[in-house]
Design an enzyme around this catalytic site. Structure first.
Site, mmCIF file in Angstrom:
data_model
loop_
_atom_site.group_PDB
_atom_site.id
_atom_site.type_symbol
_atom_site.label_atom_id
_atom_site.label_comp_id
_atom_site.label_asym_id
_atom_site.label_seq_id
_atom_site.Cartn_x
_atom_site.Cartn_y
_atom_site.Cartn_z
ATOM 1 C CD GLU A 91 0.358 -3.720 5.322
ATOM 2 O OE1 GLU A 91 0.284 -4.743 4.648
ATOM 3 O OE2 GLU A 91 0.379 -2.578 4.830
ATOM 4 C CB CYS A 104 7.345 3.169 7.777
ATOM 5 S SG CYS A 104 6.039 3.946 6.822
ATOM 6 C CB CYS A 115 -4.596 8.097 -3.042
ATOM 7 S SG CYS A 115 -4.560 9.499 -1.912
ATOM 8 C CB CYS A 118 -3.078 4.403 -1.846
ATOM 9 S SG CYS A 118 -2.733 3.955 -0.139
ATOM 10 C CD GLU A 159 -3.451 13.072 5.973
ATOM 11 O OE1 GLU A 159 -2.991 12.873 4.853
ATOM 12 O OE2 GLU A 159 -2.827 13.723 6.856
ATOM 13 C CB SER A 190 3.867 11.364 4.688
ATOM 14 O OG SER A 190 3.382 11.488 3.380
ATOM 15 C CG LEU A 214 2.693 17.423 -5.483
ATOM 16 C CD1 LEU A 214 1.562 18.366 -5.101
ATOM 17 C CD2 LEU A 214 3.987 18.208 -5.756
ATOM 18 C CG HIS A 215 1.271 11.296 -5.131
ATOM 19 N ND1 HIS A 215 2.579 10.869 -5.045
ATOM 20 C CD2 HIS A 215 0.721 11.058 -3.909
ATOM 21 C CE1 HIS A 215 2.796 10.378 -3.841
ATOM 22 N NE2 HIS A 215 1.697 10.491 -3.129
ATOM 23 C CG ASN A 290 6.434 -2.494 -6.983
ATOM 24 O OD1 ASN A 290 6.239 -3.169 -7.985
ATOM 25 N ND2 ASN A 290 7.200 -2.878 -5.989
ATOM 26 C CB CYS A 333 0.894 7.944 3.711
ATOM 27 S SG CYS A 333 -0.061 9.090 2.725
HETATM 28 S S1 SF4 Z 1 -2.859 6.242 3.032
HETATM 29 FE FE1 SF4 Z 1 -1.992 8.111 2.059
HETATM 30 S S2 SF4 Z 1 -1.787 7.561 -0.130
HETATM 31 FE FE2 SF4 Z 1 -3.165 6.047 0.810
HETATM 32 S S3 SF4 Z 1 -5.257 6.811 0.442
HETATM 33 FE FE3 SF4 Z 1 -4.586 7.540 2.466
HETATM 34 S S4 SF4 Z 1 -3.717 9.591 2.070
HETATM 35 FE FE4 SF4 Z 1 -3.805 8.528 0.072
#
Ligand code: SF4
Length: 349
Positions: A91, A104, A115, A118, A159, A190, A214-215, A290, A333
């Site tokens: 995407e 983006c 994560c 995500c 990543e 990021s 960070l989160h 969201n 990300c």
């Molecule tokens: S894309 Fe970013 S937020 Fe999603 S799992 Fe990978 S590092 Fe984590």
């Protein structure tokens, strides 16, 4: 076949000379691709027929195929679902900002980082994107809009620092004046905190903005919601961020998704303020999560979010709560799949 997308002007010139064509033909080809957005050799009519035939037989310009185009209700954001040569899908998001168009970009197919909030990591990492596939995402939007792309954010799936060479190579193509001509200061990368990548990036001649996903304000919670927290302690990540700041003199941004009953208590707001205030001139983006059918998490109330913001600000750190809808697409990300607006326009199947 030789892939031309993502190849530097110098290398395309060298390719011309090696194959018996004058070097200046390389600049003409680059102008066709990046200034006129023409990616079919037959349409490069100012090139001699012999060169067009040679290009057709030996080279390719592999733009991803558009599968679905989604436009946010306000029309300020649109997402493309793209299919790559091997059938993989990624995407890419275009945001129409006050200052210009921003793209983006994804750096991997899927993501290995796991994560919990995500969608990009649901099926793990399938593969790294090539430089051509990264550049192709932006060229596609140039082609579709016919407009100059103002800025780049490497915040799509993947990543980026786990695909370092291809990502940095693509950023150089975005910067190259003969190609996209986008200043490094208009690029943001990021990362979830890959320390060796941050330090390597700090040593590049590339003053881009670094954003840390960070989160969580402490290692215990971060390990629970971001598996990378088990590999890298926050103290070591912050040492690397300070190194980056001192080398590049660029502001560090922190991305912090607000998840109710997880990381959004007032105690965590104090911890966050304490943690980030050691980085000079930094900024925090708070992103209300969201949730969707795959991500069963909800954002805190507006009152709690405002209180959270005020507490972090009391530590002298500027904080923004990112507004939702189209703007939320540019969240940390990998947030693309769950944050794009609902109006779907299929333009190619
Ligand atoms: S894309 Fe970013 S937020 Fe999603 S799992 Fe990978 S590092 Fe984590």
């Amino acid at each position: 076949m030789i892939e031309l997308l993502g190849v530097s002007l110098d290398d395309i010139r060298a390719l011309m000379v090696t194959n018996g064509f004058p070097a200046f033909r390389g600049k003409q080809i680059v102008d066709y691709i990046y200034k006129r957005h023409i990616t079919t050799f037959a349409d490069m009519t100012q090139l001699p027929k012999s060169l067009r035939e040679w290009l057709l037989a030996n080279c390719q310009i592999s733009l991803p195929k558009v599968v679905v185009r989604q436009v946010a209700p306000k029309g300020d954001t649109q997402k493309l679902l793209l299919e790559l040569g091997d059938g993989s899908r990624i995407e890419t998001v275009l945001m129409d900002q006050d200052y210009g168009l921003s793209v983006c970009v994804s750096s991997q197919v899927g993501c290995a980082m796991g994560c919990v909030f995500c969608a990009s990591t649901t099926n793990g990492l399938l593969r790294n994107l090539t430089r051509a596939e990264i550049v192709g995402q932006v060229l596609l939007f140039s082609q579709l809009t016919g407009q100059h792309i103002h800025s780049i954010v490497m915040m799509g799936s993947g990543e980026p620092l786990k695909n370092y060479d291809e990502v940095v190579g693509a950023l150089r193509i975005f910067h190259e004046p003969a190609m996209f001509g986008i200043g490094y200061r208009r690029m943001t990368l990021s990362t979830c905190g890959i320390i060796d990548g941050i330090r390597r990036l700090a040593d590049e001649d590339m003053p881009i903005t670094l954003a840390l996903s960070l989160h969580a304000p402490n290692d215990v919670l971060r390990k629970q919601i971001m598996p990378i927290g088990s590999a890298y302690a926050l103290k070591d990540i912050f040492d690397a961020l300070l190194y980056y700041y001192n080398k590049q003199q660029r502001r560090i941004t922190f991305e912090y998704i607000l998840i109710n009953h997880c990381n959004a208590s007032l105690k965590e707001a104090h911890q966050l303020g304490q943690l980030v205030k050691v980085i000079p001139n930094c900024h925090i983006n708070l992103i209300p999560i969201n949730g969707n059918e795959h991500i069963h998490m909800v954002k805190p109330s507006v009152a709690v979010m405002n209180q959270f913001k005020a507490i972090v600000e009391s530590y002298g750190v500027p904080v923004t709560i990112r507004k939702e809808m189209g703007d939320a697409i540019k969240a940390a990300c990998g947030q693309l799949k769950m944050q794009v607006g609902s109006h779907k326009e299929s333009i190619e199947k």
